[in-house]
Scaffold this motif. Structure first.
Motif, short mmCIF file in Angstrom:
data_model
loop_
_atom_site.label_atom_id
_atom_site.label_comp_id
_atom_site.label_asym_id
_atom_site.label_seq_id
_atom_site.Cartn_x
_atom_site.Cartn_y
_atom_site.Cartn_z
N ARG A 71 27.35 27.15 11.29
CA ARG A 71 28.71 27.72 10.64
C ARG A 71 28.51 28.38 9.44
O ARG A 71 29.79 29.02 8.80
CB ARG A 71 29.39 26.40 10.46
N TRP B 218 27.97 31.98 12.47
CA TRP B 218 29.36 32.15 13.19
C TRP B 218 29.69 33.68 13.23
O TRP B 218 30.75 33.75 13.81
CB TRP B 218 30.22 31.42 12.11
N GLY B 219 29.16 34.48 12.38
CA GLY B 219 29.41 35.66 12.42
C GLY B 219 29.06 36.31 13.89
O GLY B 219 29.56 37.49 14.12
N ARG B 220 28.23 35.84 14.66
CA ARG B 220 27.71 36.35 15.93
C ARG B 220 27.43 38.17 15.88
O ARG B 220 27.74 38.95 16.91
CB ARG B 220 28.97 36.23 16.88
N LEU C 245 31.54 39.58 13.58
CA LEU C 245 32.90 39.42 12.30
C LEU C 245 31.82 39.53 11.15
O LEU C 245 31.02 38.73 11.16
CB LEU C 245 33.63 38.56 12.39
N ASP D 285 38.03 38.61 6.34
CA ASP D 285 37.23 38.67 7.61
C ASP D 285 37.69 39.72 8.42
O ASP D 285 38.71 40.21 8.46
CB ASP D 285 37.83 37.55 8.58
N TYR E 224 28.03 32.15 8.26
CA TYR E 224 28.53 33.26 8.72
C TYR E 224 27.37 34.45 9.04
O TYR E 224 27.37 35.14 10.08
CB TYR E 224 29.69 34.14 7.94
N TYR F 182 36.76 38.43 17.70
CA TYR F 182 36.19 39.58 17.07
C TYR F 182 35.50 40.55 17.82
O TYR F 182 35.30 41.56 17.41
CB TYR F 182 35.47 39.04 15.72
N ASN G 24 35.72 32.81 16.93
CA ASN G 24 34.84 33.90 16.27
C ASN G 24 34.83 34.82 17.47
O ASN G 24 34.49 36.03 17.11
CB ASN G 24 33.58 33.30 15.70
N GLN H 27 32.39 38.25 7.18
CA GLN H 27 33.37 37.66 6.10
C GLN H 27 32.69 38.16 4.77
O GLN H 27 31.33 37.89 4.68
CB GLN H 27 33.21 36.14 6.38
#
Ligand SMILES: Cc1cc2nc3c(=O)[nH]c(=O)nc-3n(C[C@H](O)[C@H](O)[C@H](O)COP(=O)(O)OP(=O)(O)OC[C@H]3O[C@@H](n4cnc5c(N)ncnc54)[C@H](O)[C@@H]3O)c2cc1C
Length: 450
Positions: free
Chosen positions: A45, A9-11, A309, A368, A47, A304, A301, A311
Motif C-alpha cells: 500500500r 499502490w501507484g501501479r 497514479l 492524487d 504508492y 487511474y 487504483n 500521489q
C-alpha cells in the motif's frame, strides 16, 4: 523463488517481481546472503518504489499474522508484523481499546505501518504510530535476533521506525493502545468556502477533536480556491461492536484511459461537496466509513488507467505553509491536472522517535494524479520545489520519482539510516536517492581511502 506481479499502490510499473515467503528458517538457513539484496514486503500500500526491489527479492511476511498477546488491563498488544490492520481492529472491536494511529486504509500490515511510521487523522494528539511502539524484534542478515526499544538497541529502534524496511525484517511489534468509548465515531462535517477559511476552521477545531481531516475541492478556483469539507470525529459509546468489512465492490480490470479525470472528476467534486455540505448535523459513523471510506471499492487504483497514479504528499511548516498550499493548488490548475482526492490535515508537535519520520509541525496536503508523463512529472517537480522553498519535505513512501536532492534536503538524517541499514536490504527508492548518486559514490570512495 517465485516471480509474481507485485505492485505498489501507484501501479506505475506492474512487472513481475521475485518474492518469497519469509519465515525464521529463511534466516536460519542463511538464505539472506549479504551478496544479494532483499526487502521486506507488507501489503504493497506504499504508492511508489520504497516497497520494491527490482534487482533483489521481496520478503513476504503476510503469513506472520498472529496476535501474540493482548493485555486488556494495560492496553498493550503484541502481534506478528504481517497481521493486517483489519485483523487487529477486528480482534479489538469490543475491547474498549483502539489502534492509536490508523491510516486511510485498513489493508496495511502492522510491519508496513511501523516501517513507514504512518500518521492518521489525529497527529496533533497522538503523533505517528512510532510514538506508540514499545518494542519489536528485528532479524538482520549480519547479527543475531535483536529486541529494540527506546532504551535497548535504541539506534536501531529509531532507524527502523520510518526506516522503510532497510534495517532488517521486523518479526513482531508491541504497541500501546488507546482507550476508547467504542470504535464508532461521532462525526461532524463543516463546509468551508476558501483555503483561508478552511485553515482557520482546522486551527480552531483540530485541538478540540480526536480526529480532523479536510477534503479539498481541487477544481474550485478564484475566491473559492481551496474550498472543501472539514470532517471531525470523536469516539462515542455504542452498544453494538462494529463490523470491519471487505470491499463492497471491486474494479475488475484496468480501463484503457483514466476514469478519474475530465468531466467525471468535475461531476464527482461537485456532488461530493454539495452532498457533504448538506449533512452538517453530527451523526454516528461506522469506523469503516469514517476511517477507511476508500476501502469500500476494491482495486480503486485501477481507475487511474494503465499509466498508474502518482500521489504527492508534502509536509509543510506553519510558517509559509499557507502560501505554499495556495501555490500548490494553483500549480495543479495551471498544469490542467485535477487531483481526484485532495486531502489537507494539520500535523501537531508530537515528535516521533523515528529517525526518518515524515511529519513536521504544520500542514500536509495530499494530491492524487493519473500518470500523464511527461506533464505529470513536470507538475510534481514544481510541487517539490514549492515544498522545499518553505523548508518542507516530500513523503518518500508515496513517491516514485523525486530527485535525490529533494529527498535529502527534507531528511537530513538519511546518512544515519544508511549507516544502520542491513547490508542485505535495499529498495528501488533507496538505490535511486542514495546509492546511484555521484555524491554517494564519492563519499564511499573517500571513506575507503581514509
Ligand atoms: C488508500 C490509502 C490510504 C492511505 N492513507 C495513509 C495515511 O493516512 N497515512 C499514512 O501515513 N499513510 C497512508 N497510506 C500509505 C500506507 O498506509 C503506508 O504506505 C503503509 O505503511 C503500507 O503498509 P503495507 O503493509 O502495505 O506495506 P508495504 O507498502 O508493502 O511496505 C511499506 C514499507 O514497510 C516495509 N516493511 C513491510 N513489512 C516489514 C517488516 N515485517 N519488517 C520491516 N519492514 C517492513 C517495506 O520494506 C516498505 O518499505 C495510505 C495508502 C493507501 C493505499
Amino acid at each position: 523463488m517465485a516471480m509474481k506481479e507485485t505492485n505498489s499502490w501507484g501501479r506505475i510499473d506492474t512487472r513481475a517481481r521475485e518474492i518469497i515467503a519469509f519465515d525464521a528458517s529463511v534466516q536460519r538457513d542463511g538464505l539472506l546472503s549479504q551478496s544479494q539484496s532483499y526487502l521486506p514486503y507488507g501489503n504493497g500500500r506504499s504508492y511508489g518504489d520504497s516497497c520494491l526491489n527490482d534487482v533483489g527479492t521481496l520478503l513476504d511476511g503476510r503469513h506472520h499474522n498472529r496476535v501474540l498477546s493482548l493485555d486488556l488491563n494495560a492496553g498493550i498488544l503484541r502481534a506478528e508484523s504481517g497481521i493486517l490492520l483489519i485483523e487487529l481492529l477486528d480482534a479489538l472491536k469490543d475491547s474498549g481499546w483502539f489502534i492509536p494511529v490508523v491510516p486511510g486504509t485498513k489493508f496495511v500490515t502492522l510491519g508496513g505501518m511501523v516501517a513507514n511510521d504512518i500518521h492518521g487523522k489525529n497527529h496533533g494528539h497522538r503523533g505517528t504510530i512510532g510514538c506508540h511502539v514499545r518494542q519489536f524484534s528485528l532479524l538482520r542478515s549480519d547479527r543475531e535476533r535483536l529486541v529494540c526499544a527506546a532504551d535497548q538497541n535504541s539506534d536501531l529502534y529509531a532507524a527502523t521506525i520510518g526506516g522503510m524496511g532497510l534495517t532488517g525484517f521486523i518479526e513482531w511489534i508491541e504497541l500501546s493502545l488507546i482507550p476508547v468509548a467504542s470504535h464508532k465515531v461521532l462525526e461532524t462535517k463543516l463546509p468551508f468556502d476558501s483555503l483561508e477559511e478552511g485553515l482557520d476552521l482546522l486551527a480552531q477545531e483540530d485541538p478540540e477533536h480526536e480526529y480532523s481531516v479536510a477534503w479539498i475541492d481541487s477544481l474550485a478556483t478564484g475566491d473559492r480556491l481551496g474550498r472543501g469539507i472539514l470532517m471531525l470525529g470523536d469516539h462515542i459509546e455504542s452498544p453494538t461492536p462494529p463490523k470491519y468489512g471487505k470491499p463492497l465492490l471491486s474494479v475488475p480490470f484496468t480501463p484503457p484511459i483514466p476514469l478519474v479525470a475530465g468531466p467525471a472528476l468535475s461531476a464527482f467534486n461537485k456532488l461530493y461537496y454539495w452532498r457533504n455540505a448538506s449533512q452538517q448535523a453530527p451523526h454516528v459513523a461506522r469506523p469503516d466509513s469514517f476511517f477507511f471510506p476508500l476501502d469500500a471499492v476494491g482495486g480503486w487504483n485501477r481507475l487511474y488507467g494503465p499509466g498508474g497514479l502518482h500521489q504527492h504528499q508534502c509536509s509543510l511548516p506553519l510558517e509559509g505553509g499557507e502560501a505554499a498550499l495556495r501555490r500548490m493548488l494553483e500549480a495543479s490548475h495551471d498544469a490542467n491536472h485535477g487531483s481526484f482526492l485532495t486531502v489537507l490535515k494539520r500535523f501537531g508537535s508530537v515528535r516521533s522517535p523515528g529517525l526518518l519520520s515524515f511529519p513536521m509541525e504544520g500542514f500536509t496536503l495530499t494530491l492524487d494524479f493519473p500518470n500523464r508523463e511527461p506533464a505529470t512529472h513536470a507538475l510534481l517537480d514544481r510541487l517539490d520545489r514549492i515544498t522545499l522553498e518553505v523548508g518542507g519535505r516530500v513523503n518518500p513512501y508515496k513517491d516514485s520519482r523525486m530527485q535525490p536532492e529533494t529527498f535529502r534536503s527534507g531528511f537530513s538524517q538519511w546518512r544515519a539510516l544508511e549507516r544502520l541499514r542491513d547490508p542485505a536490504m535495499m529498495s528501488d527508492f533507496w538505490r535511486r536517492v542514495s546509492h546511484q548518486t555521484e555524491e554517494f559514490r564519492s563519499e564511499i570512495k573517500a571513506e575507503k581511502a581514509s
